[in-house]
Design a protein around this motif. Structure first.
Motif, PDB file in Angstrom:
ATOM      1  N   SER A  61     -20.156  18.516  18.128  1.00  0.00           N
ATOM      2  CA  SER A  61     -21.629  19.746  17.462  1.00  0.00           C
ATOM      3  C   SER A  61     -21.882  18.825  16.050  1.00  0.00           C
ATOM      4  CB  SER A  61     -22.113  21.053  17.626  1.00  0.00           C
ATOM      5  OG  SER A  61     -22.458  21.887  16.403  1.00  0.00           O
ATOM      6  N   VAL A  62     -23.641  19.159  15.989  1.00  0.00           N
ATOM      7  CA  VAL A  62     -23.811  18.482  14.328  1.00  0.00           C
ATOM      8  C   VAL A  62     -23.268  19.051  13.334  1.00  0.00           C
ATOM      9  CG1 VAL A  62     -25.217  16.751  15.187  1.00  0.00           C
ATOM     10  CG2 VAL A  62     -26.016  19.734  14.864  1.00  0.00           C
ATOM     11  N   ARG A  63     -22.831  20.484  14.251  1.00  0.00           N
ATOM     12  CA  ARG A  63     -22.332  21.934  12.994  1.00  0.00           C
ATOM     13  C   ARG A  63     -20.864  21.704  12.298  1.00  0.00           C
ATOM     14  NH1 ARG A  63     -24.541  27.725  15.562  1.00  0.00           N
ATOM     15  NH2 ARG A  63     -24.046  28.181  12.843  1.00  0.00           N
ATOM     16  N   ALA A  64     -20.601  21.806  11.031  1.00  0.00           N
ATOM     17  CA  ALA A  64     -19.745  21.675  10.333  1.00  0.00           C
ATOM     18  C   ALA A  64     -18.652  23.031   9.838  1.00  0.00           C
ATOM     19  CB  ALA A  64     -19.976  20.648   9.832  1.00  0.00           C
ATOM     20  N   GLN A  65     -19.366  23.034  10.578  1.00  0.00           N
ATOM     21  CA  GLN A  65     -18.335  24.942   9.833  1.00  0.00           C
ATOM     22  C   GLN A  65     -17.523  25.379   9.639  1.00  0.00           C
ATOM     23  OE1 GLN A  65     -21.316  25.259  10.785  1.00  0.00           O
ATOM     24  NE2 GLN A  65     -22.482  26.137  10.116  1.00  0.00           N
ATOM     25  N   SER A  66     -16.862  24.672  11.343  1.00  0.00           N
ATOM     26  CA  SER A  66     -15.027  25.340  11.486  1.00  0.00           C
ATOM     27  C   SER A  66     -14.392  23.987  11.574  1.00  0.00           C
ATOM     28  CB  SER A  66     -15.045  25.575  12.564  1.00  0.00           C
ATOM     29  OG  SER A  66     -15.474  24.451  13.683  1.00  0.00           O
ATOM     30  N   ASN A  67     -15.132  22.709   9.909  1.00  0.00           N
ATOM     31  CA  ASN A  67     -13.591  21.642  10.412  1.00  0.00           C
ATOM     32  C   ASN A  67     -12.769  22.243   9.145  1.00  0.00           C
ATOM     33  OD1 ASN A  67     -15.137  19.293  11.204  1.00  0.00           O
ATOM     34  ND2 ASN A  67     -17.208  19.387   9.378  1.00  0.00           N
ATOM     35  N   LYS A  68     -11.877  21.435   9.661  1.00  0.00           N
ATOM     36  CA  LYS A  68     -10.446  21.300   8.590  1.00  0.00           C
ATOM     37  C   LYS A  68     -10.432  19.977   7.945  1.00  0.00           C
ATOM     38  CE  LYS A  68      -5.551  20.442   9.315  1.00  0.00           C
ATOM     39  NZ  LYS A  68      -5.471  19.422   8.324  1.00  0.00           N
ATOM     40  N   ILE A  69     -10.340  20.442   6.550  1.00  0.00           N
ATOM     41  CA  ILE A  69     -10.594  19.013   5.497  1.00  0.00           C
ATOM     42  C   ILE A  69      -9.198  18.651   5.457  1.00  0.00           C
ATOM     43  CG2 ILE A  69     -11.205  19.011   3.875  1.00  0.00           C
ATOM     44  CD1 ILE A  69     -13.310  19.309   5.477  1.00  0.00           C
ATOM     45  N   ASN A  70      -9.223  16.984   5.587  1.00  0.00           N
ATOM     46  CA  ASN A  70      -7.279  16.674   5.023  1.00  0.00           C
ATOM     47  C   ASN A  70      -7.883  15.703   3.516  1.00  0.00           C
ATOM     48  OD1 ASN A  70      -6.530  17.482   7.692  1.00  0.00           O
ATOM     49  ND2 ASN A  70      -6.500  14.649   7.762  1.00  0.00           N
ATOM     50  N   VAL A  71      -6.716  15.389   2.982  1.00  0.00           N
ATOM     51  CA  VAL A  71      -7.563  14.993   1.753  1.00  0.00           C
ATOM     52  C   VAL A  71      -6.346  13.281   1.819  1.00  0.00           C
ATOM     53  CG1 VAL A  71      -7.013  15.284  -0.633  1.00  0.00           C
ATOM     54  CG2 VAL A  71      -7.712  16.638   0.505  1.00  0.00           C
ATOM     55  N   ASP A  72      -6.360  12.202   1.765  1.00  0.00           N
ATOM     56  CA  ASP A  72      -5.741  11.168   1.634  1.00  0.00           C
ATOM     57  C   ASP A  72      -6.161  10.424   0.413  1.00  0.00           C
ATOM     58  OD1 ASP A  72      -5.004  11.913   4.583  1.00  0.00           O
ATOM     59  OD2 ASP A  72      -6.338  10.691   5.176  1.00  0.00           O
ATOM     60  N   ILE A  73      -4.537  10.398  -0.455  1.00  0.00           N
ATOM     61  CA  ILE A  73      -4.971   9.323  -1.549  1.00  0.00           C
ATOM     62  C   ILE A  73      -4.299   7.509  -1.440  1.00  0.00           C
ATOM     63  CG2 ILE A  73      -4.625   8.969  -3.930  1.00  0.00           C
ATOM     64  CD1 ILE A  73      -4.068  11.765  -4.111  1.00  0.00           C
ATOM     65  N   TYR A  74      -5.062   6.663  -1.415  1.00  0.00           N
ATOM     66  CA  TYR A  74      -4.494   5.534  -0.963  1.00  0.00           C
ATOM     67  C   TYR A  74      -4.606   4.596  -2.627  1.00  0.00           C
ATOM     68  CZ  TYR A  74      -5.819   5.613   3.928  1.00  0.00           C
ATOM     69  OH  TYR A  74      -5.319   5.404   5.369  1.00  0.00           O
TER      70      TYR A  74
ATOM     71  N   LEU B 136       0.647  -1.103   0.406  1.00  0.00           N
ATOM     72  CA  LEU B 136       0.154   0.431  -0.428  1.00  0.00           C
ATOM     73  C   LEU B 136       0.497   0.914   0.067  1.00  0.00           C
ATOM     74  CD1 LEU B 136      -2.868   1.302   0.371  1.00  0.00           C
ATOM     75  CD2 LEU B 136      -2.271   1.385   2.982  1.00  0.00           C
ATOM     76  N   ARG B 137       0.230   2.459  -0.816  1.00  0.00           N
ATOM     77  CA  ARG B 137       1.237   3.566  -0.942  1.00  0.00           C
ATOM     78  C   ARG B 137      -0.336   4.695  -0.344  1.00  0.00           C
ATOM     79  NH1 ARG B 137       4.877   0.961  -0.300  1.00  0.00           N
ATOM     80  NH2 ARG B 137       6.244   0.741  -1.731  1.00  0.00           N
ATOM     81  N   VAL B 138       0.036   5.477   0.660  1.00  0.00           N
ATOM     82  CA  VAL B 138      -0.863   6.277   1.047  1.00  0.00           C
ATOM     83  C   VAL B 138      -0.084   8.209   1.051  1.00  0.00           C
ATOM     84  CG1 VAL B 138      -2.327   7.574   2.186  1.00  0.00           C
ATOM     85  CG2 VAL B 138      -1.319   4.490   2.578  1.00  0.00           C
ATOM     86  N   TRP B 139      -0.698   8.583   0.068  1.00  0.00           N
ATOM     87  CA  TRP B 139      -0.729  10.089  -0.176  1.00  0.00           C
ATOM     88  C   TRP B 139      -1.097  10.836   0.602  1.00  0.00           C
ATOM     89  CZ3 TRP B 139      -2.611  14.766  -1.001  1.00  0.00           C
ATOM     90  CH2 TRP B 139      -2.363  15.800  -1.192  1.00  0.00           C
ATOM     91  N   ALA B 140      -0.961  11.626   2.041  1.00  0.00           N
ATOM     92  CA  ALA B 140      -1.693  12.408   2.850  1.00  0.00           C
ATOM     93  C   ALA B 140      -0.632  13.837   3.453  1.00  0.00           C
ATOM     94  CB  ALA B 140      -1.487  11.746   3.913  1.00  0.00           C
ATOM     95  N   ASP B 141      -1.091  15.006   2.683  1.00  0.00           N
ATOM     96  CA  ASP B 141      -0.668  16.493   2.661  1.00  0.00           C
ATOM     97  C   ASP B 141       0.826  16.641   2.134  1.00  0.00           C
ATOM     98  OD1 ASP B 141      -2.552  17.532   3.757  1.00  0.00           O
ATOM     99  OD2 ASP B 141      -2.267  16.381   5.962  1.00  0.00           O
ATOM    100  N   GLY B 142       1.312  15.344   1.314  1.00  0.00           N
ATOM    101  CA  GLY B 142       2.493  16.051   0.219  1.00  0.00           C
ATOM    102  C   GLY B 142       3.088  14.853  -0.112  1.00  0.00           C
TER     103      GLY B 142
ATOM    104  N   ARG C 269       1.859   4.047   5.284  1.00  0.00           N
ATOM    105  CA  ARG C 269       1.042   3.578   6.418  1.00  0.00           C
ATOM    106  C   ARG C 269       0.052   4.164   5.578  1.00  0.00           C
ATOM    107  NH1 ARG C 269       5.716   5.695   8.389  1.00  0.00           N
ATOM    108  NH2 ARG C 269       4.970   7.424   8.974  1.00  0.00           N
ATOM    109  N   LYS C 270      -0.837   4.064   7.000  1.00  0.00           N
ATOM    110  CA  LYS C 270      -2.157   3.921   6.509  1.00  0.00           C
ATOM    111  C   LYS C 270      -2.775   5.346   7.255  1.00  0.00           C
ATOM    112  CE  LYS C 270      -4.095  -0.619   6.022  1.00  0.00           C
ATOM    113  NZ  LYS C 270      -5.643  -1.045   6.032  1.00  0.00           N
ATOM    114  N   THR C 271      -3.594   6.254   7.171  1.00  0.00           N
ATOM    115  CA  THR C 271      -3.953   7.067   8.316  1.00  0.00           C
ATOM    116  C   THR C 271      -4.780   7.020   8.675  1.00  0.00           C
ATOM    117  OG1 THR C 271      -5.553   8.310   6.443  1.00  0.00           O
ATOM    118  CG2 THR C 271      -3.343   9.515   5.966  1.00  0.00           C
ATOM    119  N   SER C 272      -5.092   7.738  10.329  1.00  0.00           N
ATOM    120  CA  SER C 272      -5.914   6.905  11.098  1.00  0.00           C
ATOM    121  C   SER C 272      -6.335   8.545  11.662  1.00  0.00           C
ATOM    122  CB  SER C 272      -5.263   6.759  12.873  1.00  0.00           C
ATOM    123  OG  SER C 272      -3.766   7.694  13.134  1.00  0.00           O
ATOM    124  N   ILE C 273      -7.436   8.336  11.951  1.00  0.00           N
ATOM    125  CA  ILE C 273      -8.328   8.798  12.630  1.00  0.00           C
ATOM    126  C   ILE C 273      -9.590   8.809  14.506  1.00  0.00           C
ATOM    127  CG2 ILE C 273      -9.024  10.429  10.635  1.00  0.00           C
ATOM    128  CD1 ILE C 273     -11.869   8.416  10.829  1.00  0.00           C
TER     129      ILE C 273
END
Length: 303
Positions: free
Chosen positions: A123-136, A20-26, A31-35
């Motif tokens: 909270s269910v309100r998501a306006q302040s979310n930080k957005i991540n992008v991963d590519i598996y 597996l290869r993962v692109w995350a933040d360049g 390794r897999k990312t984790s949340i």
């Protein structure tokens, strides 16, 4: 319309890497990312959008990422529908996909870009979310199936029309609810709230009657499939008649041929639905023709 290039490993005739290869933040890693379990997406199912993209090893030894840019554009369109602002440009994510394929050694691969929120679920309100992008990116084994059996699900595809135009993780939650319906079949077909058959679980639907091809209209509750678009265009180039209209259950049962299209499934014949043979119960001649044309295109076959 995609990217064709030679990877370093292919130029050196080295066997493609199987890990597996993962692109995350360049940064590309193995390794897999984790949340954590308090993540917003896990609790509320959104905002998260994704794409499935295939890379093919072509006859000339190059690796070709099929319809790469259209896939990334659709990812951005899905994000816009869900009011997600992706912190990269289309060009940057196209390049990232090429880089992760290079790191994986090329060959037959599956790419899964996913855009998701990392905010805590206070909270269910998501306006302040930080957005991540991963590519598996991982090797994709070829299926040995030449056709599939399907069943029409008892669960309707009842999402709002605009929501189905987004490839979001929330749209696939229905598959868990229907997991018992997969027993004895390979695929499920779903109806909309009016009872028309609109889509398979992860693919678009086509049927053939008297050498005319029919597919549910884009205005229905279906995802705008890129393979669907390619097959429809190729059918027209071959002089075949293709009509968009709503499909009933009797349309399915009385079809001469049936097939599904999707990035993962490519062009896949359906020969049995609800225990009934479609046509002769084997892939039909138009289905076989379009499947061959698709393989010739993605593999760069010269014969």
């Amino acid at each position: 319309m995609g990217a064709g290039f030679k990877t370093r490993s292919q130029n050196a005739r080295v066997k493609p890497n199987s890990s597996l290869r993962v692109w995350a933040d360049g940064v590309i890693s193995a390794r897999k990312t984790s949340i954590d379990s308090f993540n917003f997406v896990l609790h509320y199912g959104a905002p998260a959008v994704w794409e499935g993209i295939r890379a093919y090893l072509k006859e000339d030894g190059t690796t070709h990422i099929w319809l790469l840019r259209p896939h990334i554009i659709r990812l951005f369109n899905s994000a816009k529908i869900l009011n997600i602002e992706i912190p990269y440009t289309v060009d940057e994510l196209v390049k990232a996909c090429q880089e992760v394929v290079e790191a994986a050694g090329g060959g037959d691969l599956y790419l899964r870009p996913i855009v998701y929120a990392t905010q805590d679920a206070e909270s269910v309100r998501a306006q302040s979310n930080k957005i991540n992008v991963d590519i598996y990116c991982f090797p994709l084994k070829s299926s040995d199936k030449t056709s599939l059996k399907a069943r029409i699900s008892s669960t309707p595809r009842g999402y709002p029309q605009y929501f189905m135009q987004a490839k979001t993780t929330a749209n696939y939650a229905v598959l868990h609810n229907c997991k018992n319906e997969f027993e004895g079949v390979d695929e499920l077909l779903f109806c909309d709230n009016d009872g028309y058959v609109v889509e398979a679980s992860v693919a678009n639907i086509f049927i053939v009657k008297q050498d005319v091809i029919f597919t549910p209209p884009q205005t229905g509750s279906i995802l705008s499939g890129l393979t669907r678009q390619w097959v429809a265009q190729k059918a027209q180039e071959l002089g075949l008649q293709i009509i968009e209209r709503r499909l009933t259950r009797p349309d399915i049962f009385t079809a001469d041929e049936m097939f599904l299209t999707g990035t993962y499934m490519e062009v896949m014949p359906i020969t049995v639905v609800d225990g009934r043979n479609i046509g002769k119960g084997e892939p039909g001649h138009l289905t076989r023709m379009l499947k061959y044309e698709f393989t010739k295109h993605t593999r760069g076959l010269t014969r």
